[in-house]
Design a protein around this motif. Structure first.
Motif, PDB file in Angstrom:
ATOM      1  N   ARG A 142       0.840  -1.192   0.000  1.00 57.30           N
ATOM      2  CA  ARG A 142       0.000   0.000   0.000  1.00 57.30           C
ATOM      3  C   ARG A 142       0.881   1.250   0.000  1.00 57.30           C
ATOM      4  O   ARG A 142       1.866   1.329   0.727  1.00 57.30           O
ATOM      5  CB  ARG A 142      -0.895  -0.025   1.241  1.00 57.30           C
ATOM      6  N   TYR A 143       0.515   2.198  -0.850  1.00 55.33           N
ATOM      7  CA  TYR A 143       1.183   3.501  -0.869  1.00 55.33           C
ATOM      8  C   TYR A 143       0.197   4.543  -0.370  1.00 55.33           C
ATOM      9  O   TYR A 143      -0.895   4.692  -0.923  1.00 55.33           O
ATOM     10  CB  TYR A 143       1.636   3.852  -2.286  1.00 55.33           C
ATOM     11  N   SER A 144       0.581   5.251   0.684  1.00 55.70           N
ATOM     12  CA  SER A 144      -0.263   6.303   1.238  1.00 55.70           C
ATOM     13  C   SER A 144       0.475   7.624   1.106  1.00 55.70           C
ATOM     14  O   SER A 144       1.461   7.875   1.796  1.00 55.70           O
ATOM     15  CB  SER A 144      -0.587   6.013   2.709  1.00 55.70           C
ATOM     16  N   GLY A 145      -0.002   8.458   0.174  1.00 52.96           N
ATOM     17  CA  GLY A 145       0.665   9.719  -0.090  1.00 52.96           C
ATOM     18  C   GLY A 145      -0.070  10.907   0.482  1.00 52.96           C
ATOM     19  O   GLY A 145      -0.964  10.769   1.320  1.00 52.96           O
ATOM     20  N   ARG A 146       0.302  12.072   0.015  1.00 57.87           N
ATOM     21  CA  ARG A 146      -0.320  13.313   0.474  1.00 57.87           C
ATOM     22  C   ARG A 146      -1.785  13.396   0.049  1.00 57.87           C
ATOM     23  O   ARG A 146      -2.640  13.845   0.801  1.00 57.87           O
ATOM     24  CB  ARG A 146       0.460  14.501  -0.101  1.00 57.87           C
ATOM     25  N   ALA A 147      -2.070  12.924  -1.180  1.00 58.25           N
ATOM     26  CA  ALA A 147      -3.418  13.077  -1.729  1.00 58.25           C
ATOM     27  C   ALA A 147      -4.045  11.771  -2.197  1.00 58.25           C
ATOM     28  O   ALA A 147      -5.229  11.736  -2.498  1.00 58.25           O
ATOM     29  CB  ALA A 147      -3.387  14.063  -2.907  1.00 58.25           C
ATOM     30  N   VAL A 148      -3.263  10.700  -2.256  1.00 56.66           N
ATOM     31  CA  VAL A 148      -3.754   9.467  -2.862  1.00 56.66           C
ATOM     32  C   VAL A 148      -3.325   8.254  -2.054  1.00 56.66           C
ATOM     33  O   VAL A 148      -2.293   8.282  -1.367  1.00 56.66           O
ATOM     34  CB  VAL A 148      -3.231   9.345  -4.314  1.00 56.66           C
ATOM     35  N   VAL A 149      -4.128   7.196  -2.134  1.00 59.01           N
ATOM     36  CA  VAL A 149      -3.777   5.887  -1.591  1.00 59.01           C
ATOM     37  C   VAL A 149      -3.869   4.889  -2.742  1.00 59.01           C
ATOM     38  O   VAL A 149      -4.876   4.847  -3.451  1.00 59.01           O
ATOM     39  CB  VAL A 149      -4.711   5.470  -0.443  1.00 59.01           C
ATOM     40  N   VAL A 150      -2.803   4.119  -2.949  1.00 55.25           N
ATOM     41  CA  VAL A 150      -2.764   3.135  -4.034  1.00 55.25           C
ATOM     42  C   VAL A 150      -2.388   1.777  -3.456  1.00 55.25           C
ATOM     43  O   VAL A 150      -1.446   1.672  -2.677  1.00 55.25           O
ATOM     44  CB  VAL A 150      -1.749   3.521  -5.131  1.00 55.25           C
ATOM     45  N   THR A 151      -3.137   0.760  -3.842  1.00 62.05           N
ATOM     46  CA  THR A 151      -2.816  -0.608  -3.451  1.00 62.05           C
ATOM     47  C   THR A 151      -2.583  -1.432  -4.717  1.00 62.05           C
ATOM     48  O   THR A 151      -2.980  -1.035  -5.818  1.00 62.05           O
ATOM     49  CB  THR A 151      -3.949  -1.244  -2.631  1.00 62.05           C
ATOM     50  N   HIS A 152      -1.921  -2.585  -4.561  1.00 62.72           N
ATOM     51  CA  HIS A 152      -1.665  -3.403  -5.739  1.00 62.72           C
ATOM     52  C   HIS A 152      -1.716  -4.879  -5.400  1.00 62.72           C
ATOM     53  O   HIS A 152      -1.596  -5.291  -4.238  1.00 62.72           O
ATOM     54  CB  HIS A 152      -0.296  -3.064  -6.334  1.00 62.72           C
ATOM     55  N   HIS A 153      -1.903  -5.662  -6.453  1.00 62.95           N
ATOM     56  CA  HIS A 153      -1.945  -7.115  -6.371  1.00 62.95           C
ATOM     57  C   HIS A 153      -1.162  -7.631  -7.572  1.00 62.95           C
ATOM     58  O   HIS A 153      -1.349  -7.152  -8.688  1.00 62.95           O
ATOM     59  CB  HIS A 153      -3.408  -7.580  -6.428  1.00 62.95           C
ATOM     60  N   VAL A 154      -0.246  -8.591  -7.357  1.00 57.20           N
ATOM     61  CA  VAL A 154       0.606  -9.084  -8.438  1.00 57.20           C
ATOM     62  C   VAL A 154       0.142 -10.460  -8.900  1.00 57.20           C
ATOM     63  O   VAL A 154      -0.031 -11.374  -8.094  1.00 57.20           O
ATOM     64  CB  VAL A 154       2.082  -9.163  -7.993  1.00 57.20           C
ATOM     65  N   GLU A 155      -0.061 -10.590 -10.213  1.00 58.75           N
ATOM     66  CA  GLU A 155      -0.337 -11.872 -10.855  1.00 58.75           C
ATOM     67  C   GLU A 155       0.274 -11.862 -12.238  1.00 58.75           C
ATOM     68  O   GLU A 155       0.217 -10.850 -12.944  1.00 58.75           O
ATOM     69  CB  GLU A 155      -1.845 -12.138 -10.974  1.00 58.75           C
ATOM     70  N   GLN A 156       0.847 -12.995 -12.643  1.00 58.60           N
ATOM     71  CA  GLN A 156       1.424 -13.125 -13.985  1.00 58.60           C
ATOM     72  C   GLN A 156       2.426 -12.000 -14.277  1.00 58.60           C
ATOM     73  O   GLN A 156       2.505 -11.482 -15.372  1.00 58.60           O
ATOM     74  CB  GLN A 156       0.315 -13.121 -15.039  1.00 58.60           C
ATOM     75  N   ARG A 157       3.164 -11.609 -13.255  1.00 62.41           N
ATOM     76  CA  ARG A 157       4.154 -10.523 -13.354  1.00 62.41           C
ATOM     77  C   ARG A 157       3.525  -9.205 -13.789  1.00 62.41           C
ATOM     78  O   ARG A 157       4.156  -8.375 -14.448  1.00 62.41           O
ATOM     79  CB  ARG A 157       5.307 -10.921 -14.294  1.00 62.41           C
ATOM     80  N   LEU A 158       2.281  -9.015 -13.403  1.00 61.73           N
ATOM     81  CA  LEU A 158       1.564  -7.775 -13.668  1.00 61.73           C
ATOM     82  C   LEU A 158       1.078  -7.170 -12.357  1.00 61.73           C
ATOM     83  O   LEU A 158       0.743  -7.898 -11.412  1.00 61.73           O
ATOM     84  CB  LEU A 158       0.364  -8.017 -14.584  1.00 61.73           C
ATOM     85  N   LEU A 159       1.045  -5.849 -12.314  1.00 59.80           N
ATOM     86  CA  LEU A 159       0.505  -5.125 -11.173  1.00 59.80           C
ATOM     87  C   LEU A 159      -0.948  -4.758 -11.475  1.00 59.80           C
ATOM     88  O   LEU A 159      -1.220  -4.047 -12.445  1.00 59.80           O
ATOM     89  CB  LEU A 159       1.300  -3.842 -10.925  1.00 59.80           C
ATOM     90  N   PHE A 160      -1.864  -5.260 -10.664  1.00 56.44           N
ATOM     91  CA  PHE A 160      -3.267  -4.859 -10.757  1.00 56.44           C
ATOM     92  C   PHE A 160      -3.476  -3.817  -9.661  1.00 56.44           C
ATOM     93  O   PHE A 160      -3.401  -4.121  -8.466  1.00 56.44           O
ATOM     94  CB  PHE A 160      -4.183  -6.067 -10.597  1.00 56.44           C
ATOM     95  N   LEU A 161      -3.724  -2.586 -10.078  1.00 52.62           N
ATOM     96  CA  LEU A 161      -3.664  -1.429  -9.183  1.00 52.62           C
ATOM     97  C   LEU A 161      -5.032  -0.838  -8.903  1.00 52.62           C
ATOM     98  O   LEU A 161      -5.898  -0.796  -9.780  1.00 52.62           O
ATOM     99  CB  LEU A 161      -2.776  -0.346  -9.811  1.00 52.62           C
ATOM    100  N   LYS A 162      -5.200  -0.354  -7.687  1.00 56.21           N
ATOM    101  CA  LYS A 162      -6.419   0.337  -7.268  1.00 56.21           C
ATOM    102  C   LYS A 162      -6.011   1.638  -6.583  1.00 56.21           C
ATOM    103  O   LYS A 162      -5.148   1.635  -5.700  1.00 56.21           O
ATOM    104  CB  LYS A 162      -7.211  -0.547  -6.298  1.00 56.21           C
ATOM    105  N   SER A 163      -6.607   2.753  -6.999  1.00 56.97           N
ATOM    106  CA  SER A 163      -6.273   4.045  -6.396  1.00 56.97           C
ATOM    107  C   SER A 163      -7.534   4.740  -5.896  1.00 56.97           C
ATOM    108  O   SER A 163      -8.632   4.483  -6.384  1.00 56.97           O
ATOM    109  CB  SER A 163      -5.579   4.952  -7.419  1.00 56.97           C
ATOM    110  N   ARG A 164      -7.351   5.607  -4.922  1.00 54.58           N
ATOM    111  CA  ARG A 164      -8.453   6.446  -4.428  1.00 54.58           C
ATOM    112  C   ARG A 164      -7.859   7.688  -3.779  1.00 54.58           C
ATOM    113  O   ARG A 164      -6.664   7.729  -3.440  1.00 54.58           O
ATOM    114  CB  ARG A 164      -9.318   5.690  -3.428  1.00 54.58           C
ATOM    115  N   ARG A 165      -8.698   8.681  -3.613  1.00 58.24           N
ATOM    116  CA  ARG A 165      -8.263   9.881  -2.895  1.00 58.24           C
ATOM    117  C   ARG A 165      -8.052   9.556  -1.418  1.00 58.24           C
ATOM    118  O   ARG A 165      -8.758   8.731  -0.835  1.00 58.24           O
ATOM    119  CB  ARG A 165      -9.318  10.979  -3.031  1.00 58.24           C
TER     120      ARG A 165
END
Length: 326
Positions: free
Chosen positions: A238-261
């Protein structure tokens, strides 16, 4: 009389291909798609992936090997600088080649590449590629025939040239469908994207782009911000920044990403978040004290801090703020 029948067969193949892209999981789709092609364009094995063109050959980002051993990739890395076919298909945005390996790689200095081809039974090639001219990013599909006498025909080359854009698009759709399934659990509203472990984005919706630009106003959108990619490659989920939070899930050497304010609930400490979740499920402060082995007075202080941070005055408001945090 044969042209309408051929067109019908081609259309039926495409319908089946796109149907598979929506029905199959990402770990099964590429093999199924290749098996679908074999009856109309015979081959024995395949290498299907993405890469960036460099002066020393292609720099592979993702790879799917079909009927080839894993060590093939390491062996290719040692000879890729000799691969003039990869250079040739990279000269145009879209290109498809058909050739015999010994005839194409005939130079004396390509002996190591010819030996590699013999080792992995790659006697005759079909290669189709799609190159982004500004970034040198390549999506390509290679089909190999093991029989040295099974040369590809011009009709077969044209067939692959017609098929390849659909095959690549079906793969993109298969990944997006997988991303949608990952999001079907009622998560907080936000954006989503798919990228590889080198940071190249294959798909990003508008909410994802908007949330990342809120954190990085100069972000260009083709690759993930360096800070975000390094954070994930460092083992953080999980990345928690100043304005955004992003999470990720790895499958098949790919990042499946979810972001929100970023929302108020992101300011809670780990302990406060645990207590908030227990409150949301209906536990009293005494119940929580017993669960966490803390005094009721300590838990009451935590609850007041939680309400202050969330700017709410009751459990209903707390639940709503927790939902915003997903």
């Amino acid at each position: 009389m044969t042209r309408p029948a051929a067109l019908h067969d081609f259309s039926e193949l495409l319908l089946r291909l796109y149907r598979l892209s929506h029905e199959l999981p990402i770990d099964a789709f590429q093999d199924a798609a290749l098996d679908l092609i074999k009856p109309v364009l015979a081959f024995d094995s395949s290498m299907w992936g993405t890469a960036t063109r460099t002066d020393s050959g292609i720099d592979i980002h993702t790879i799917h090997l079909h009927n080839q051993p894993g060590e093939m990739l390491a062996a290719y890395e040692e000879v890729k600088h000799l691969d003039t076919a990869a250079v040739e298909v990279g000269k145009r945005p879209k290109s498809t080649l058909s050739f015999n390996a010994n005839a194409w790689f005939h130079r004396k200095d390509q002996a190591q590449l010819r030996a590699y081809g013999e080792r992995f039974e790659q006697s005759n090639f079909f290669i189709s590629s799609d190159v982004h001219p500004q970034t040198n990013f390549v999506h390509w599909l290679s089909l190999f025939r093991s029989d040295p006498d099974a040369h590809g025909t011009e009709n077969e080359r044209q067939l692959l040239a017609s098929l390849a854009p659909h095959v690549m698009q079906a793969l993109a759709l298969n990944r997006i469908v997988h991303l949608d399934r990952l999001e079907s659990g009622g998560q907080a509203p936000g954006g989503s994207a798919i990228g590889d472990l080198r940071g190249v984005l294959y798909h990003a919706d508008r909410p994802f782009e908007a949330t990342l630009k809120a954190e990085w106003p100069s972000w260009h959108g083709r690759t993930l911000p360096d800070a975000l990619l390094k954070h994930f490659l460092g083992g953080h989920a999980r990345y928690s920044g100043r304005a955004v939070v992003v999470t990720h899930h790895v499958e098949q050497r790919l990042l499946f990403l979810k972001s929100r304010r970023r929302c108020l609930a992101d300011s809670l400490t780990s302990r406060e978040h645990t207590i908030a979740e227990l409150l949301a499920r209906g536990d009293t402060h005494k119940d929580i004290a017993a669960i966490l082995n803390r005094s009721p007075a300590t838990v009451r202080n935590h609850i007041q801090s939680i309400y202050d941070k969330l700017q709410v005055g009751n459990v209903a408001g707390l639940i709503q703020e927790l939902r915003l945090a997903g």
